[in-house]
Scaffold this motif. Structure first.
Motif, PDB file in Angstrom:
ATOM      1  N   ALA A  70       0.831  -1.200   0.000  1.00  0.00           N
ATOM      2  CA  ALA A  70       0.000   0.000   0.000  1.00  0.00           C
ATOM      3  C   ALA A  70       0.868   1.253   0.000  1.00  0.00           C
ATOM      4  N   LYS A  71       1.906   1.242   0.828  1.00  0.00           N
ATOM      5  CA  LYS A  71       2.809   2.398   0.895  1.00  0.00           C
ATOM      6  C   LYS A  71       3.477   2.638  -0.452  1.00  0.00           C
ATOM      7  N   GLU A  72       3.863   1.560  -1.130  1.00  0.00           N
ATOM      8  CA  GLU A  72       4.485   1.692  -2.450  1.00  0.00           C
ATOM      9  C   GLU A  72       3.537   2.330  -3.459  1.00  0.00           C
ATOM     10  N   ASN A  73       2.217   2.187  -3.203  1.00  0.00           N
ATOM     11  CA  ASN A  73       1.214   2.753  -4.109  1.00  0.00           C
ATOM     12  C   ASN A  73       0.639   4.068  -3.599  1.00  0.00           C
ATOM     13  N   GLY A  74       1.296   4.650  -2.606  1.00  0.00           N
ATOM     14  CA  GLY A  74       0.980   6.022  -2.230  1.00  0.00           C
ATOM     15  C   GLY A  74      -0.015   6.226  -1.112  1.00  0.00           C
ATOM     16  N   PHE A  75      -0.498   5.161  -0.484  1.00  0.00           N
ATOM     17  CA  PHE A  75      -1.418   5.360   0.640  1.00  0.00           C
ATOM     18  C   PHE A  75      -1.040   4.444   1.796  1.00  0.00           C
ATOM     19  N   ARG A  76      -1.541   4.761   2.972  1.00  0.00           N
ATOM     20  CA  ARG A  76      -1.182   4.025   4.175  1.00  0.00           C
ATOM     21  C   ARG A  76      -2.314   3.095   4.590  1.00  0.00           C
ATOM     22  N   LEU A  77      -1.934   1.936   5.101  1.00  0.00           N
ATOM     23  CA  LEU A  77      -2.894   1.074   5.778  1.00  0.00           C
ATOM     24  C   LEU A  77      -2.811   1.360   7.265  1.00  0.00           C
ATOM     25  N   LEU A  78      -3.951   1.484   7.916  1.00  0.00           N
ATOM     26  CA  LEU A  78      -4.022   1.712   9.350  1.00  0.00           C
ATOM     27  C   LEU A  78      -4.947   0.683   9.982  1.00  0.00           C
ATOM     28  N   SER A  79      -4.635   0.278  11.199  1.00  0.00           N
ATOM     29  CA  SER A  79      -5.467  -0.676  11.925  1.00  0.00           C
ATOM     30  C   SER A  79      -6.576   0.043  12.671  1.00  0.00           C
ATOM     31  N   VAL A  80      -7.715  -0.572  12.730  1.00  0.00           N
ATOM     32  CA  VAL A  80      -8.809  -0.075  13.565  1.00  0.00           C
ATOM     33  C   VAL A  80      -9.408  -1.283  14.274  1.00  0.00           C
ATOM     34  N   TYR A  81      -9.749  -1.104  15.528  1.00  0.00           N
ATOM     35  CA  TYR A  81     -10.292  -2.209  16.310  1.00  0.00           C
ATOM     36  C   TYR A  81     -11.545  -1.743  17.038  1.00  0.00           C
ATOM     37  N   GLY A  82     -12.552  -2.560  17.000  1.00  0.00           N
ATOM     38  CA  GLY A  82     -13.789  -2.263  17.692  1.00  0.00           C
ATOM     39  C   GLY A  82     -14.779  -3.383  17.463  1.00  0.00           C
ATOM     40  N   ALA A  83     -16.004  -3.134  17.854  1.00  0.00           N
ATOM     41  CA  ALA A  83     -17.082  -4.098  17.659  1.00  0.00           C
ATOM     42  C   ALA A  83     -18.359  -3.306  17.487  1.00  0.00           C
ATOM     43  N   SER A  84     -19.415  -3.953  17.026  1.00  0.00           N
ATOM     44  CA  SER A  84     -20.700  -3.255  16.921  1.00  0.00           C
ATOM     45  C   SER A  84     -21.085  -2.672  18.269  1.00  0.00           C
ATOM     46  N   GLU A  85     -20.690  -3.367  19.341  1.00  0.00           N
ATOM     47  CA  GLU A  85     -21.029  -2.920  20.683  1.00  0.00           C
ATOM     48  C   GLU A  85     -20.167  -1.757  21.171  1.00  0.00           C
ATOM     49  N   SER A  86     -18.968  -1.616  20.629  1.00  0.00           N
ATOM     50  CA  SER A  86     -18.028  -0.595  21.097  1.00  0.00           C
ATOM     51  C   SER A  86     -17.219  -0.055  19.929  1.00  0.00           C
ATOM     52  N   PRO A  87     -17.865   0.722  19.057  1.00  0.00           N
ATOM     53  CA  PRO A  87     -17.174   1.164  17.830  1.00  0.00           C
ATOM     54  C   PRO A  87     -16.748   2.617  17.897  1.00  0.00           C
ATOM     55  N   PRO A  88     -15.633   2.981  17.310  1.00  0.00           N
ATOM     56  CA  PRO A  88     -14.407   2.187  17.315  1.00  0.00           C
ATOM     57  C   PRO A  88     -13.709   2.502  18.623  1.00  0.00           C
ATOM     58  N   HIS A  89     -12.932   1.603  19.187  1.00  0.00           N
ATOM     59  CA  HIS A  89     -12.266   2.007  20.427  1.00  0.00           C
ATOM     60  C   HIS A  89     -10.751   1.980  20.354  1.00  0.00           C
ATOM     61  N   ALA A  90     -10.183   1.592  19.228  1.00  0.00           N
ATOM     62  CA  ALA A  90      -8.733   1.713  19.045  1.00  0.00           C
ATOM     63  C   ALA A  90      -8.445   1.931  17.567  1.00  0.00           C
ATOM     64  N   ILE A  91      -7.408   2.747  17.297  1.00  0.00           N
ATOM     65  CA  ILE A  91      -7.083   3.060  15.912  1.00  0.00           C
ATOM     66  C   ILE A  91      -5.598   3.408  15.824  1.00  0.00           C
ATOM     67  N   SER A  92      -4.974   3.060  14.711  1.00  0.00           N
ATOM     68  CA  SER A  92      -3.571   3.424  14.511  1.00  0.00           C
ATOM     69  C   SER A  92      -3.437   4.943  14.449  1.00  0.00           C
ATOM     70  N   CYS A  93      -2.356   5.446  15.009  1.00  0.00           N
ATOM     71  CA  CYS A  93      -2.054   6.871  14.880  1.00  0.00           C
ATOM     72  C   CYS A  93      -1.458   7.126  13.498  1.00  0.00           C
ATOM     73  N   LEU A  94      -1.688   8.312  12.977  1.00  0.00           N
ATOM     74  CA  LEU A  94      -1.192   8.645  11.645  1.00  0.00           C
ATOM     75  C   LEU A  94       0.325   8.590  11.563  1.00  0.00           C
ATOM     76  N   HIS A  95       0.993   8.766  12.716  1.00  0.00           N
ATOM     77  CA  HIS A  95       2.467   8.752  12.716  1.00  0.00           C
ATOM     78  C   HIS A  95       3.045   7.368  13.017  1.00  0.00           C
ATOM     79  N   ASP A  96       2.209   6.360  13.233  1.00  0.00           N
ATOM     80  CA  ASP A  96       2.715   5.015  13.528  1.00  0.00           C
ATOM     81  C   ASP A  96       3.484   4.452  12.332  1.00  0.00           C
ATOM     82  N   SER A  97       4.548   3.716  12.615  1.00  0.00           N
ATOM     83  CA  SER A  97       5.340   3.097  11.553  1.00  0.00           C
ATOM     84  C   SER A  97       4.577   1.934  10.931  1.00  0.00           C
ATOM     85  N   GLU A  98       5.008   1.529   9.736  1.00  0.00           N
ATOM     86  CA  GLU A  98       4.380   0.392   9.070  1.00  0.00           C
ATOM     87  C   GLU A  98       4.502  -0.877   9.922  1.00  0.00           C
ATOM     88  N   GLU A  99       5.661  -1.050  10.540  1.00  0.00           N
ATOM     89  CA  GLU A  99       5.873  -2.218  11.396  1.00  0.00           C
ATOM     90  C   GLU A  99       4.885  -2.215  12.557  1.00  0.00           C
TER      91      GLU A  99
END
Length: 540
Positions: free
Chosen positions: A324-353
């Motif tokens: 994705a990075k090679e094609n110009g956009f970032r992948l970010l993780s998001v975590y949640g559930a229908s019951e608790s949406p969203p409650h965790a998300i990658s920061c924009l400055h987080d590394s790919e690793e």
């Protein structure tokens, strides 16, 4: 208190005091966006577009029609529509008059729809007459064999007409009379979201205006979303992902929602490029197909406007993050559930690793902890059940107080059933589901750990590790695998590969099944219970 659901008064006071909850409803928040920029395009679907002012007019007409029909505040309207403008307008109409909006997946079977009707008891149902290969009139007739149908309106496409006289065309909804809307409050029930059914029958998750608004505003702040953004959404609007992040998020921000009613990689690339979409969200399979289409087209700059793509519901393979990075956009993780949406998300400055190794950082204003079987908190980085409490958490399961008590305690904590860790910086790592954990001869095997390793193999596109019954060991592991084009993979190759990765032998799958595709929900989540059913059928 209705149907066993309630808002904890102490938490409610806390959220209002902190400014997490406010008195403005979803519709009032939408009107603020209308007033700010009435000619801004609000929604684009495969057939047309609509501005904010036009959407306000359309939704008002539908709301008037509902009131003429006799719908009252607190009634339920169920909707089984593809990702079309009408879906958004009907939702806004419900928010305006206090009717509880209940989306149903377009691919739900008659049995599933009957189950959802039994839970939600809609006063009115709206569906497409026909979408792709599915005809809804005969399906609804089948539903009528097991439950009493509400009033039904069918949305016709050009050249279609409703055949069954028990059903009415949507265009005949009486919209030409102005009606006084009832008072709607931000703590009223807004929506019943049916869970995606990755384990069993869906549950009806109830959110208020405030729980939805907090979650979307928190995401807006974390990702710097503005009225200049355009979200591309191919996930069904009936699922939490589409409903929250392609309907509510853009509408409260003044941004534009670009909808796709049937996902295809090549078509998605064209839509994103043509509409200049800036972000998206969905399963990693969507990203895989988009990147494959870009490669086939030989056009690496096609998605130059896309800033990021949020992936949730399964681990993101590291190679996908890099591509994705090679094609110009970032992948970010998001975590949640229908019951608790969203409650965790990658920061924009987080590394790919870091993106590929974690499932995001818990959002500001939300409490999180990891607990053992006794629901007592565990130490940092210790694996246990993930629990959250916050202004985004649902208020209960509709018409099921006993189920609510299983997952939502009296202090407002929601126990997710997900196993994971929480580090000192509040980053979440999900390692599996409690019910997914494979217990082989008394030893626990985390499916996610093995799946992540196998995903790094060049031949493997997707993998799901499932516990299958074994008379001696209790359970053994079976890896259901789909291959990349021209990929090959055998049991012997797997053994060699896992040995090279220094994986403990008890964690090795005893079986592998090469399949053309993995059973999934409409939103792209893998249904492991379906894979287990496949295994049992094969053994028998």
């Amino acid at each position: 208190m209705v149907n066993g659901m309630h808002i904890h008064e102490e938490r409610k006071a806390h959220y209002y005091e902190r400014g997490h909850w406010q008195t403005r409803t979803v519709y009032e928040t939408f009107l603020k966006a209308v007033q700010s920029n009435p000619t801004q395009v609000a929604v684009i679907d495969p057939y047309r577009s609509i501005t904010y002012e036009q959407l306000r007019t359309f939704s008002t007409e539908i709301a008037n029609g509902f009131l003429v029909k006799g719908l009252k505040k607190g009634d339920v309207v169920s909707v089984q529509l593809p990702n079309w403008i009408e879906y958004v307008a009907i939702y806004l109409a419900c928010t305006k008059i206090g009717v509880i909006f209940t989306p149903i997946p377009v691919n739900a079977t008659a049995k599933e729809v009957a189950n959802m009707f039994t839970i939600s008891r809609p006063a009115l149902h709206i569906s497409a007459r026909h979408f792709r290969k599915k005809a809804y009139e005969p399906m609804l007739n089948e539903v009528a064999h097991s439950v009493k149908l509400p009033d039904v309106y069918l949305l016709e496409q050009e050249g279609e007409s409703v055949q069954d006289r028990r059903f009415l065309p949507f265009h005949l909804l009486p919209v030409d009379k102005n009606m006084d809307a009832p008072d709607v409050h931000a703590d009223d029930h807004l929506v019943i979201l049916f869970t995606s059914g990755t384990e069993s029958l869906p549950k009806g998750v109830v959110h208020t205006h405030n729980t939805v608004l907090f979650g979307e505003k928190a995401m807006q702040k974390a990702l710097h979303i503005t009225e200049d953004d355009r979200v591309f959404m191919a996930s069904p609007l009936s699922h939490a992902t589409g409903f929250l992040h392609a309907v509510n998020l853009p509408l409260i921000t003044g941004a534009t929602s670009v909808l796709m009613d049937h996902f295809q990689g090549e078509k998605a690339v064209r839509v994103i490029e043509r509409q200049k979409c800036t972000f998206s969200m969905g399963a990693a399979t969507f990203v895989h197909d988009i990147l494959k289409a870009i490669q086939q087209q030989g056009n690496p700059g096609a998605l130059s406007t896309l800033r990021f793509f949020l992936c949730g519901g399964a681990p993101i393979p590291r190679h996908l993050v890099d591509e994705a990075k090679e094609n110009g956009f970032r992948l970010l993780s998001v975590y949640g559930a229908s019951e608790s949406p969203p409650h965790a998300i990658s920061c924009l400055h987080d590394s790919e690793e870091w993106v590929s190794q974690t499932d995001g950082q818990v959002l500001e204003g939300i409490d999180a902890k990891v607990v053992g079987d006794d629901r007592k908190s565990l130490a940092t980085d210790e694996i246990g059940e993930l629990a959250t409490r916050g202004p985004n958490v649902f208020i209960g399961y509709y018409n099921d107080p006993s189920l609510t008590r299983q997952y939502l305690d009296e202090r407002g904590w929601y126990y997710s059933g997900d196993l994971g860790t929480l580090d000192s910086d509040r980053y979440v790592r999900v390692v599996g589901r409690k019910k997914d954990m494979i217990i082989r001869g008394g030893q626990n095997i985390s499916p996610v750990e093995v799946e992540n390793l196998l995903l790094q193999h060049a031949s493997i596109k997707e993998v799901a590790l499932v516990g299958v019954p074994d008379e001696r060991m209790g359970e053994k592991a079976c890896a259901f695998i789909t291959l990349n084009p021209n990929g090959t993979f055998t049991y012997e190759m797997m053994v060699t590969y896992l040995e090279e990765q220094n994986v403990a032998k008890y964690k090795w799958p005893e079986y592998i099944e090469l399949v053309p595709e993995l059973a999934r929900t409409a939103s792209g989540k893998i249904q492991k219970f379906r894979l287990l059913e496949q295994w049992k059928t094969k053994i028998v």
